[in-house]
Design a protein around this motif. Structure first.
Motif, short mmCIF file in Angstrom:
data_model
loop_
_atom_site.label_atom_id
_atom_site.label_comp_id
_atom_site.label_asym_id
_atom_site.label_seq_id
_atom_site.Cartn_x
_atom_site.Cartn_y
_atom_site.Cartn_z
N SER A 196 -19.09 3.82 -10.33
CA SER A 196 -20.11 4.66 -9.71
C SER A 196 -20.13 6.03 -10.37
CB SER A 196 -19.82 4.82 -8.21
OG SER A 196 -19.76 3.57 -7.57
N GLU B 264 -24.75 6.29 -5.16
CA GLU B 264 -25.16 5.09 -5.90
C GLU B 264 -23.91 4.33 -6.34
OE1 GLU B 264 -28.68 4.33 -9.09
OE2 GLU B 264 -27.11 5.70 -9.75
N SER B 265 -23.47 3.38 -5.51
CA SER B 265 -22.23 2.63 -5.78
C SER B 265 -22.51 1.52 -6.79
CB SER B 265 -21.69 2.02 -4.49
OG SER B 265 -21.35 3.03 -3.56
N ARG B 266 -21.69 1.49 -7.85
CA ARG B 266 -21.86 0.48 -8.90
C ARG B 266 -20.50 -0.10 -9.27
NH1 ARG B 266 -27.41 -0.64 -9.40
NH2 ARG B 266 -28.51 1.32 -9.04
N GLY C 40 -26.55 2.35 -13.22
CA GLY C 40 -27.29 3.25 -12.36
C GLY C 40 -28.68 3.59 -12.84
#
Length: 208
Positions: free
Chosen positions: A66, A71-73, A97
């Motif tokens: 992230s 915005e969690s990735r 993202g």
């Protein structure tokens, strides 16, 4: 008939998809091993990436990449035991993202993980939704890791994959190392755009 599948935006126990455990259901429907890792909680369930494999998965880990708190990735990395191959195949599935600055940091994190966790002589597949509107990843991965993008290699340019109803943008990629690329296809049409807003990409590979 795929041997390995990388999926993004997968739900488990999420309200919008009737609380279905999508990875488990996909595993049952395909007869494949299904490994899912959450990137963040969503609507009372989990939301993240999954890898399906027809072959035994020896190890798996999800690294948080992230770039922002909003915005969690994640980067899901599996080692797969493929019959006839002396070493496991490393498969990394990502969903990057929406901001250019964030993606730049995420590309650097991917490179760092590959250098640390993947031997130089090991076969590697890195695939996913890169949201790479500026087309920076291909040159970066080639220069830093020696990766080839399958559509760029086979057809001269990355595939148009978004939106699936009329693909215009080259957001989804399949990068490989230590593989020959025999074919690469974009799957579009009514049956495909009804299940995703991104077209499905496939490649047929053989060990180099």
């Amino acid at each position: 008939k795929a041997d390995v599948v990388g999926l993004q935006e997968v739900d488990r126990g999420v309200k919008r998809t009737q609380r279905v455990d999508q990875p488990a259901e996909l595993g049952k429907l395909t007869g494949m091993h299904a490994y899912f890792m959450q990137n963040h909680p969503y609507q009372g369930g989990e939301y993240g990436n999954a890898i399906l494999s027809r072959y035994k998965i020896l190890s798996w880990e999800n690294e948080d990449i992230s770039a922002h708190s909003f915005e969690s990735r994640g980067m899901l990395h599996c080692e797969i035991e493929v019959p006839g191959m002396a070493a496991p195949v490393h498969c990394i599935n990502v969903h990057l993202g929406l901001t250019e600055a964030g993606r730049k940091r995420q590309l650097a994190m991917i490179v760092a993980r590959v250098r640390k966790m993947v031997p130089d002589d090991a076969p590697l597949i890195l695939a996913g939704d890169f949201n790479d509107w500026q087309m920076r990843a291909c040159h970066y991965f080639k220069d830093e890791l020696g990766l080839a993008e399958v559509f760029e290699t086979h057809h001269g340019k990355p595939a148009r994959s978004y939106p699936s109803i009329l693909p215009m943008f080259q957001l989804d990629r399949i990068y490989v190392r230590r593989f020959n690329i025999e074919s690469a296809h974009v799957h579009t049409g009514n049956a495909w755009h009804r299940i995703s807003d991104h077209a499905a990409l496939t490649a047929k590979l053989s060990l180099a």
